[in-house]
Design a protein around this motif. Structure first.
Motif, PDB file in Angstrom:
ATOM      1  N   ALA A 598      63.908 113.575  31.249  1.00 56.99           N
ATOM      2  CA  ALA A 598      63.864 112.082  31.790  1.00 56.99           C
ATOM      3  C   ALA A 598      65.083 111.587  31.527  1.00 56.99           C
ATOM      4  O   ALA A 598      65.855 110.980  32.284  1.00 56.99           O
ATOM      5  N   MET A 599      65.907 112.127  30.584  1.00 57.59           N
ATOM      6  CA  MET A 599      67.203 111.513  30.207  1.00 57.59           C
ATOM      7  C   MET A 599      68.222 112.092  31.181  1.00 57.59           C
ATOM      8  O   MET A 599      69.024 111.417  31.733  1.00 57.59           O
ATOM      9  N   ALA A 600      68.078 113.303  31.568  1.00 60.96           N
ATOM     10  CA  ALA A 600      69.069 113.774  32.628  1.00 60.96           C
ATOM     11  C   ALA A 600      68.877 113.126  33.833  1.00 60.96           C
ATOM     12  O   ALA A 600      69.682 112.847  34.705  1.00 60.96           O
ATOM     13  N   ASP A 601      67.424 112.897  34.385  1.00 66.21           N
ATOM     14  CA  ASP A 601      67.215 112.095  35.596  1.00 66.21           C
ATOM     15  C   ASP A 601      67.726 110.702  35.468  1.00 66.21           C
ATOM     16  O   ASP A 601      68.440 110.090  36.538  1.00 66.21           O
ATOM     17  N   THR A 602      67.972 110.014  34.365  1.00 60.90           N
ATOM     18  CA  THR A 602      68.184 108.597  34.224  1.00 60.90           C
ATOM     19  C   THR A 602      69.746 108.926  34.586  1.00 60.90           C
ATOM     20  O   THR A 602      70.195 107.974  35.312  1.00 60.90           O
ATOM     21  N   LEU A 603      70.345 109.658  33.727  1.00 56.90           N
ATOM     22  CA  LEU A 603      71.808 109.864  33.994  1.00 56.90           C
ATOM     23  C   LEU A 603      72.148 110.201  35.567  1.00 56.90           C
ATOM     24  O   LEU A 603      73.143 109.640  36.000  1.00 56.90           O
ATOM     25  N   ALA A 604      71.136 110.832  36.318  1.00 52.80           N
ATOM     26  CA  ALA A 604      71.726 111.479  37.379  1.00 52.80           C
ATOM     27  C   ALA A 604      71.425 110.407  38.557  1.00 52.80           C
ATOM     28  O   ALA A 604      71.697 110.259  39.927  1.00 52.80           O
ATOM     29  N   SER A 605      70.606 109.240  38.479  1.00 54.33           N
ATOM     30  CA  SER A 605      69.901 108.229  39.371  1.00 54.33           C
ATOM     31  C   SER A 605      71.157 107.696  39.808  1.00 54.33           C
ATOM     32  O   SER A 605      72.223 107.374  39.455  1.00 54.33           O
ATOM     33  N   ASP A 606      70.901 107.369  41.335  1.00 57.21           N
ATOM     34  CA  ASP A 606      71.947 106.680  41.899  1.00 57.21           C
ATOM     35  C   ASP A 606      71.487 105.237  42.168  1.00 57.21           C
ATOM     36  O   ASP A 606      72.148 104.445  43.060  1.00 57.21           O
ATOM     37  N   THR A 607      70.377 104.773  41.673  1.00 56.75           N
ATOM     38  CA  THR A 607      69.991 103.378  41.790  1.00 56.75           C
ATOM     39  C   THR A 607      70.300 102.827  40.467  1.00 56.75           C
ATOM     40  O   THR A 607      70.570 101.557  40.365  1.00 56.75           O
ATOM     41  N   LEU A 608      70.119 103.353  39.141  1.00 55.77           N
ATOM     42  CA  LEU A 608      70.317 102.582  37.879  1.00 55.77           C
ATOM     43  C   LEU A 608      71.935 102.247  37.729  1.00 55.77           C
ATOM     44  O   LEU A 608      72.937 103.219  38.363  1.00 55.77           O
ATOM     45  N   ASP A 609      72.207 101.179  37.198  1.00 56.79           N
ATOM     46  CA  ASP A 609      73.710 100.986  37.003  1.00 56.79           C
ATOM     47  C   ASP A 609      74.285 101.528  35.533  1.00 56.79           C
ATOM     48  O   ASP A 609      73.318 101.828  34.956  1.00 56.79           O
ATOM     49  N   ASP A 610      75.434 101.810  35.573  1.00 56.65           N
ATOM     50  CA  ASP A 610      76.090 102.325  34.629  1.00 56.65           C
ATOM     51  C   ASP A 610      75.750 101.760  33.251  1.00 56.65           C
ATOM     52  O   ASP A 610      75.471 102.459  32.293  1.00 56.65           O
ATOM     53  N   ALA A 611      75.729 100.404  32.975  1.00 55.95           N
ATOM     54  CA  ALA A 611      75.459  99.734  31.782  1.00 55.95           C
ATOM     55  C   ALA A 611      74.168 100.089  31.420  1.00 55.95           C
ATOM     56  O   ALA A 611      73.735 100.079  30.142  1.00 55.95           O
ATOM     57  N   PHE A 612      73.152 100.119  32.215  1.00 56.93           N
ATOM     58  CA  PHE A 612      71.713 100.417  31.866  1.00 56.93           C
ATOM     59  C   PHE A 612      71.521 101.862  31.473  1.00 56.93           C
ATOM     60  O   PHE A 612      70.713 102.110  30.568  1.00 56.93           O
ATOM     61  N   LYS A 613      72.311 102.714  32.026  1.00 57.84           N
ATOM     62  CA  LYS A 613      72.157 104.116  31.846  1.00 57.84           C
ATOM     63  C   LYS A 613      72.576 104.227  30.173  1.00 57.84           C
ATOM     64  O   LYS A 613      72.144 104.926  29.425  1.00 57.84           O
ATOM     65  N   ALA A 614      73.884 103.550  30.000  1.00 62.96           N
ATOM     66  CA  ALA A 614      74.518 103.841  28.678  1.00 62.96           C
ATOM     67  C   ALA A 614      73.532 103.216  27.527  1.00 62.96           C
ATOM     68  O   ALA A 614      73.280 103.995  26.571  1.00 62.96           O
ATOM     69  N   LEU A 615      72.641 102.126  27.774  1.00 62.81           N
ATOM     70  CA  LEU A 615      71.582 101.766  26.888  1.00 62.81           C
ATOM     71  C   LEU A 615      70.375 102.615  26.906  1.00 62.81           C
ATOM     72  O   LEU A 615      70.080 102.872  25.701  1.00 62.81           O
ATOM     73  N   SER A 616      70.236 103.215  27.882  1.00 59.82           N
ATOM     74  CA  SER A 616      68.976 104.090  27.920  1.00 59.82           C
ATOM     75  C   SER A 616      69.159 105.600  27.334  1.00 59.82           C
ATOM     76  O   SER A 616      68.376 106.139  26.674  1.00 59.82           O
ATOM     77  N   LEU A 617      70.368 106.194  27.498  1.00 58.26           N
ATOM     78  CA  LEU A 617      70.802 107.408  27.077  1.00 58.26           C
ATOM     79  C   LEU A 617      70.810 107.456  25.463  1.00 58.26           C
ATOM     80  O   LEU A 617      72.121 107.987  24.978  1.00 58.26           O
ATOM     81  N   THR A 618      69.891 107.227  24.644  1.00 61.88           N
ATOM     82  CA  THR A 618      69.984 107.271  23.407  1.00 61.88           C
ATOM     83  C   THR A 618      68.344 107.418  22.700  1.00 61.88           C
ATOM     84  O   THR A 618      67.592 107.143  23.580  1.00 61.88           O
ATOM     85  N   ILE A 619      68.320 107.304  21.578  1.00 59.17           N
ATOM     86  CA  ILE A 619      67.104 107.213  20.948  1.00 59.17           C
ATOM     87  C   ILE A 619      67.373 105.941  19.771  1.00 59.17           C
ATOM     88  O   ILE A 619      68.220 105.690  19.503  1.00 59.17           O
ATOM     89  N   PRO A 620      66.003 105.496  19.476  1.00 55.37           N
ATOM     90  CA  PRO A 620      66.040 104.305  18.443  1.00 55.37           C
ATOM     91  C   PRO A 620      67.099 104.687  17.268  1.00 55.37           C
ATOM     92  O   PRO A 620      67.125 105.828  16.649  1.00 55.37           O
ATOM     93  N   ALA A 621      67.756 103.561  16.768  1.00 56.80           N
ATOM     94  CA  ALA A 621      68.455 103.790  15.562  1.00 56.80           C
ATOM     95  C   ALA A 621      67.683 103.981  14.290  1.00 56.80           C
ATOM     96  O   ALA A 621      66.661 103.754  14.309  1.00 56.80           O
ATOM     97  N   GLU A 622      68.618 104.383  13.206  1.00 56.91           N
ATOM     98  CA  GLU A 622      67.964 104.621  11.985  1.00 56.91           C
ATOM     99  C   GLU A 622      67.015 103.587  11.393  1.00 56.91           C
ATOM    100  O   GLU A 622      65.801 103.649  10.928  1.00 56.91           O
TER     101      GLU A 622
END
Ligand code: ARG
Ligand code: ZN
Length: 873
Positions: A598-622
Motif C-alpha cells: 500500500a505504501m508503494a502504491d501511494t508513492l506511485a500514485s499519479d493523483t495524490l500530491d507530493d505533500a500528501f505522499k510525504a505525510l503518508s509514507l511513514t508510521i506513527p511516531a514513538e
C-alpha cells in the motif's frame, strides 16, 4: 494561592485613561503614571483601591496633584493600596524606577540585545507600573517616551504617533496615542537602534495603512516573507470574515529574547525573531510556514482578542482557541487544506492528547489556577481551536459566519466570556448549545468506539457508537459530549454506498451527531457490506477505535475520497502492527507485506500530491505508540519495535524509494509555496526512509545531500536523518554544520535541536558540554528550548533512561534556569508529564527525581505549580 473562576467580581474602581511617561536611560528607566480612576456606581465610600505590582518600588505618589501622606497608602513590591480614595473621578499619579537590564524573566520592560521592549500578557504590565492588571479594565493609553537618541533612535508604542522631537542632552521623545480602550496586557513599547522594511495596505473601505517590520540592522532582507504574509492575512480576514484593520499604522518588531512565539499588542506586535526572519539558506519550509501562520495569528487577534477581549484569564481560550481556528483556516485557504489538517492533527495528538492524558490535564476553560502562565497550553490553544471547528462543523459555514457576525456586532469593545461567545452562535442559529459547552469545561480526550455490523438478509447496516472520557485530575466523573462524526459509507467498488433510510442517533447528511454515552445508527436498504469511513476530516478531537480489519483499512487507504481518512487508514495499519509487536505478538509477514504494498502504491500514485505522499509514507511516531499503549511503557522497546517495523515495511521498497528520490531532484531555485514545499517534503521523506531502513549507501546519500543542498530545508533534513540514525557520518556532519552556521543564532538552534534529539547514549554528555561553554547564553529562551526543551520532549529513550540520568539532568537544569527565567524552566519541566505511564522502574526514577526537586524548595511559582500538579496525579 489558588484563584477560582467562581470568585470573579468586577473591580470597585475602573480606570478610564492612562498617561504613561517613560524616561529611558542606559542605567534605568523611570515610569511616571497618571491613572484617571472612577468608582463604580455601587462602590461604598472608603473602599480601598488596590493596584497590582510585581517587584516594584514606589518613589512618589499623589492624587490630583497632592502628594499622599504615608498613612494614606501601603506600597509593597506586589501591590499598592490607597485606603480611602475619593468617591469621584480622580487622577492617581505614581512613579517607579525599573532596571530593564536585569529583567531576565523577560516579562514587563526588558532589554533584548540592547533594545528596550515589553511583554505584558498576561501579568507583565504590573512589572512596569502599579495598575489594575486584569483584562476587564479597558482604558485608553497615551504614552510619552524619552530616550538617548544614539541608543534608541526608534521609539514605538501602541496606536498613532502624535508628536516627536528633541529633548536636549542627546535625548529625544515620542508621544503615541491609542484611541481604542484596551486591557493592560496589550500595552507595548519598543526603543532601540533598529532597521526596518516598510509597505502599505489599503483596506476594503479605502483606509491606507502604513506597515513596518523592525529588526536588527542587517536583517532587513529576511523580513520580506513576513511582510508578504501580513498583507495576505489582512486581505484574507476581509474576504473571509469581513474584518478590516482599524488604525493607520501596523508595526511588527522582531526581538531575539522572547518567552514564546509572538504577541498581539494593539498596533505593535512583538515577535520572537525566529518567527520573522526567513531566507532559503537559513530557514526551512517549516519555518516559512510557521512565520506565515504566526504573523496571521497575531494579526487576527486584532479582532478576536483585542477589539473583543477576555473578561478574565479563565477565558483565555475565548481569544486563543478562536484565533488558532482562524489561522488554521487561513493556512488551509492559502495552501492545501488536507495537508494542513493532517499536520494539525499530528500536532494535536502529540501535544494536546499527551497533556490531556497526564497529570497536567485541564479543561480548555479551566476553573482554577495558581499561575496563569502555565495555562498557555496545547489544551487552551489547540483543543480550543478544535472546539471552535466543531461548532463550525455543527452549524455549517453559513451558520458559523452568522454567529461570528453577531459576536462582533454585540461584543465589540467588550471583555467577555465563553458563555457570551456560545450565546451568539445559539441565538443566530436558533439552537441550544448547553451540552456543547461541556467541551470547554471537561478535561480529557474522549474515547470513541465504533463497531459495525452488516445484516445481509435484511440489507441493514448498523454502527454501534460509544463515547467515554476517563477521569482527569479534579474531575472524577464525566458527562457525554456532543461529538460530530463526519462519515461516508464506501461500497465494494470503491464508490459511495447509498442507503434508503436511517434511524437511531441524529444523522444529518454525512454527519452523525452523537450526544449520549452510547447510540446505534441503522441504515436500511444497503445492498452490500460497506466499509465505513468514520470521523472524516477528524471532525472531533477524540481517540477512535473501530472493529475495522487491516483489509478494511487498506481498502480505505486506496478508495476513501476523504484525504484525511486515507492518510489515517495507513497510519492505523502501522499503529496496529507496532502495538501488537510491542506487547509481544510479532507481526505476520503477510500483514507487513500488505502495508508495504500500500505504501508503494501511494508513492506511485499519479493523483495524490507530493505533500500528501510525504505525510503518508511513514508510521506513527514513538510518542504516538507510547500514548496508545497508555501504561507500563518502555520507551526503548517502543523505539526498537518502531525501527524494526519501519525497516520491515520500507527496506523491500528501497529501489522504488531511491528511484523516486532521484526523480525528484530539482534545479529550481528555492520557492516557499506549498507545491515546492511538498516536493521537497517528499524527497526528504524518501531520504529519511532510506536511511532509517538501512538501505545500502543511504548514509552516504544523506551526506551527499547535506553537502550539495542549496537550501536549509534540504540540508537540515539530511543532517537530521543522519543524526537520528547516528550514521557513521553523523558526527562529521554535525561538526560541519556548527562551523558553517554557528554564527547565526537561529541556525545554531537547529543544530542544538538535532543534537539534543539523538537517541544515543552519548547525548547527555554532549549537551552538558554545550551548556558548560561560557558563551552559551542561558538567558535566551530560544537556545534553552532548542537544547533542553527538545531533550525533555523529543528524546524519549534518553530522557527516560532507566538509570534516571536523563531525569536528573533535566531536573538540575530546571532548578538552575528557574532562577533566571521561570517560564522557560516550568515549560521544560512539563516534559515529565509522561512519567505516570512509564514502566515501574522508570516511573519510580522519575518520581524520586521530581520529589527531590520539590523538597529542594525555593522554586518559582511557575515551576512549583507544575511540580505540585505533576506529583498530585
Ligand atoms: N497571546 C500570545 C499569542 O498567542 C501569546 C502570549 C503567551 N503568553 C504566555 N505567558 N505564554 O499569540
Ligand atoms: Zn494567540
Amino acid at each position: 494561592h489558588t484563584i477560582y473562576l467562581k470568585d470573579y467580581a468586577p473591580s470597585p474602581y475602573r480606570i478610564v485613561s492612562v498617561d504613561l511617561d517613560f524616561r529611558i536611560l542606559a542605567e534605568n528607566t523611570t515610569v511616571t503614571t497618571q491613572l484617571t480612576i472612577e468608582p463604580r456606581d455601587d462602590t461604598a465610600p472608603g473602599t480601598p483601591l488596590v493596584l497590582d505590582g510585581d517587584e516594584l518600588s514606589l518613589t512618589s505618589i499623589a492624587i490630583d496633584g497632592a502628594p499622599l501622606v504615608l498613612s494614606a497608602y501601603l506600597a509593597e513590591p506586589n501591590s499598592l493600596t490607597v485606603f480611602e480614595p475619593p468617591l469621584r473621578r480622580f487622577v492617581l499619579e505614581t512613579e517607579v524606577v525599573l532596571q530593564p537590564e536585569n529583567n531576565t524573566p523577560l516579562m514587563g520592560l526588558y532589554r533584548s540585545s540592547g533594545t528596550w521592549c515589553t511583554q505584558c500578557e498576561p501579568e507583565g504590565f504590573r512589572r512596569i507600573t502599579y495598575y489594575m492588571d486584569r483584562p476587564d479594565i479597558l482604558a485608553t493609553f497615551n504614552v510619552r517616551m524619552t530616550a538617548p537618541r544614539d541608543l534608541a533612535p526608534v521609539l514605538l508604542a501602541n496606536g498613532n504617533l502624535v508628536d516627536r522631537g528633541d529633548a536636549g542632552d542627546g535625548m529625544h521623545f515620542a508621544v503615541w496615542q491609542d484611541p481604542f480602550p484596551k486591557p493592560s496586557y496589550l500595552f507595548a513599547l519598543v526603543a532601540g537602534d533598529l532597521g526596518a522594511i516598510t509597505d502599505t495596505f489599503t483596506t476594503a473601505s479605502g483606509r491606507k495603512v502604513d506597515l513596518a517590520i523592525y529588526c536588527t540592522h542587517g536583517k532587513e532582507d529576511q523580513c520580506y516573507w513576513a511582510m508578504d504574509s501580513l498583507k495576505r492575512s489582512m486581505a484574507w480576514d476581509e474576504k473571509r470574515f469581513g474584518l478590516e484593520y482599524d488604525l493607520d499604522i501596523f508595526n511588527i518588531v522582531a526581538v531575539s529574547d522572547f518567552n514564546f512565539g509572538a504577541m498581539e499588542n494593539k498596533g505593535l506586535n512583538i515577535f520572537n525573531d525566529k518567527l520573522v526572519f526567513a531566507h532559503p539558506d537559513t530557514a526551512t519550509d517549516g519555518d516559512y510556514e510557521g512565520i506565515e501562520r504566526v504573523i496571521a495569528h497575531e494579526y487576527f487577534h486584532n479582532w478576536t482578542g483585542n477589539r473583543i477581549t477576555c473578561r478574565d484569564w479563565f477565558q483565555l481560550c475565548l481569544k486563543e482557541g478562536l484565533t488558532v481556528y482562524r489561522d488554521q483556516e487561513f493556512t488551509s485557504d492559502e495552501r492545501s487544506r488536507a495537508v494542513k489538517r493532517i499536520g494539525d492533527v499530528v500536532g494535536l495528538r502529540g501535544a494536546q492528547f499527551a497533556e490531556d492524558g497526564g497529570p497536567l490535564a485541564h479543561p480548555a476553560r479551566p476553573d482554577e489556577y495558581r499561575e496563569i502562565n502555565n495555562f498557555y497550553t496545547a489544551t487552551v490553544y489547540e483543543k480550543g481551536a478544535e472546539i471552535v471547528r466543531m461548532l463550525a462543523t455543527l452549524l455549517g459555514e453559513a451558520g458559523f459566519r452568522k454567529g461570528m457576525d453577531l459576536y462582533f456586532e454585540r461584543h465589540d469593545g467588550e471583555a467577555t466570556t465563553i458563555e457570551a461567545f456560545l450565546n451568539v452562535f445559539g441565538e443566530a442559529n436558533g439552537t441550544n448549545l448547553d451540552q456543547f459547552k461541556t467541551w470547554y469545561l471537561q478535561a480529557g480526550t474522549p474515547r470513541l468506539t465504533v463497531e459495525d455490523n452488516y445484516d445481509a438478509a435484511n440489507q441493514t447496516y448498523t454502527l454501534k457508537l460509544k463515547q467515554e472520557t476517563l477521569p482527569t485530575p479534579g474531575q472524577p466523573t464525566k458527562a457525554a459530549l456532543v461529538v460530530p462524526i463526519k462519515f461516508g459509507l464506501i461500497g465494494p467498488n470503491g464508490s459511495p454506498m447509498e442507503w434508503s433510510g436511517v434511524s437511531g442517533a441524529e444523522v444529518r447528511d454525512e454527519m452523525i451527531v452523537l450526544n449520549t454515552d452510547a447510540a446505534e445508527v441503522t441504515f436500511t436498504g444497503v445492498a452490500n457490506r460497506p466499509v465505513p469511513s468514520l470521523l472524516r476530516e477528524f471532525s472531533a478531537p477524540v481517540n477512535m477505535t473501530t472493529n475495522l480489519t487491516q483489509d478494511d483499512q487498506l481498502f480505505l487507504a486506496r478508495h476513501d475520497n476523504d484525504p484525511f481518512n486515507r492518510w489515517q487508514a495507513l497510519q492505523d495499519v502501522g499503529m496496529a502492527l507496532a502495538l501488537s509487536a510491542t506487547k509481544g505478538t510479532p507481526w505476520s509477514d503477510n500483514a507487513v507485506a500488505a502495508l508495504s504494498e500500500a505504501m508503494a502504491d501511494t508513492l506511485a500514485s499519479d493523483t495524490l500530491d507530493d505533500a500528501f505522499k510525504a505525510l503518508s509514507l511513514t508510521i506513527p511516531a514513538e510518542y504516538q505508540i507510547a500514548q496508545n499503549l497508555g501504561s507500563d511503557v518502555d520507551p526503548v522497546r517502543v523505539h526498537e519495535v518502531r525501527s524494526e517495523l519501519l525497516k520491515a515495511i520500507f527496506a523491500p521498497l528501497a529501489i522504488q524509494l531511491l528511484q523516486a528520490y532521484r526523480g525528484l531532484a530539482s534545479d529550481q531555485p528555492y520557492a516557499p509555496d506549498a507545491k515546492s514545499n511538498g516536493h521537497r517534503a517528499l524527497r526528504n521523506r524518501l531520504l529519511g526512509l532510506l536511511v532509517a531502513s538501512d538501505a545500502p549507501g543511504a548514509a552516504n546519500l544523506a551526506a551527499e545531500q547535506y553537502e550539495t543542498a542549496r537550501n536549509m530545508t534540504d540540508r537540515l533534513a539530511a543532517l537530521g536523518a543522519s543524526a537520528y540514525a547516528w550514521t557513521e557520518k553523523a558526527p562529521v556532519l554535525l561538526a560541519d554544520f556548527k562551523i558553517r552556521f554557528g554564527g547565526d543564532p537561529l541556525v545554531l538552534d537547529k543544530w542544538l535541536a538535532v543534537t539534543a534529539a539523538v537517541p544515543e547514549d552519548g547525548v547527555i554528555e554532549r549537551i552538558r558540554t554545550i551548556l558548560a561553554d561560557p558563551t552559551f547564553p542561558k538567558t535566551n529562551p530560544n537556545r534553552l528550548r532548542s537544547l533542553m526543551g527538545v531533550f525533555a520532549m523529543s528524546n524519549p529513550t534518553q530522557f527516560t533512561r532507566a538509570d534516571g540520568a536523563g531525569f536528573r539532568f533535566v531536573a538540575e537544569f530546571v532548578a538552575e534556569i528557574d532562577k533566571i527565567n521561570p517560564q522557560v524552566a516550568a515549560r521544560v519541566l512539563t516534559g515529565f508529564r509522561i512519567w505516570p505511564m512509564l514502566e515501574p522502574k522508570r516511573r519510580e526514577a522519575a518520581k524520586s527525581v521530581l520529589t527531590t526537586l520539590q523538597s529542594g524548595g525555593s522554586l518559582s511559582r511557575n515551576t512549583a505549580d507544575i511540580l505540585t500538579r505533576m506529583l498530585a496525579g
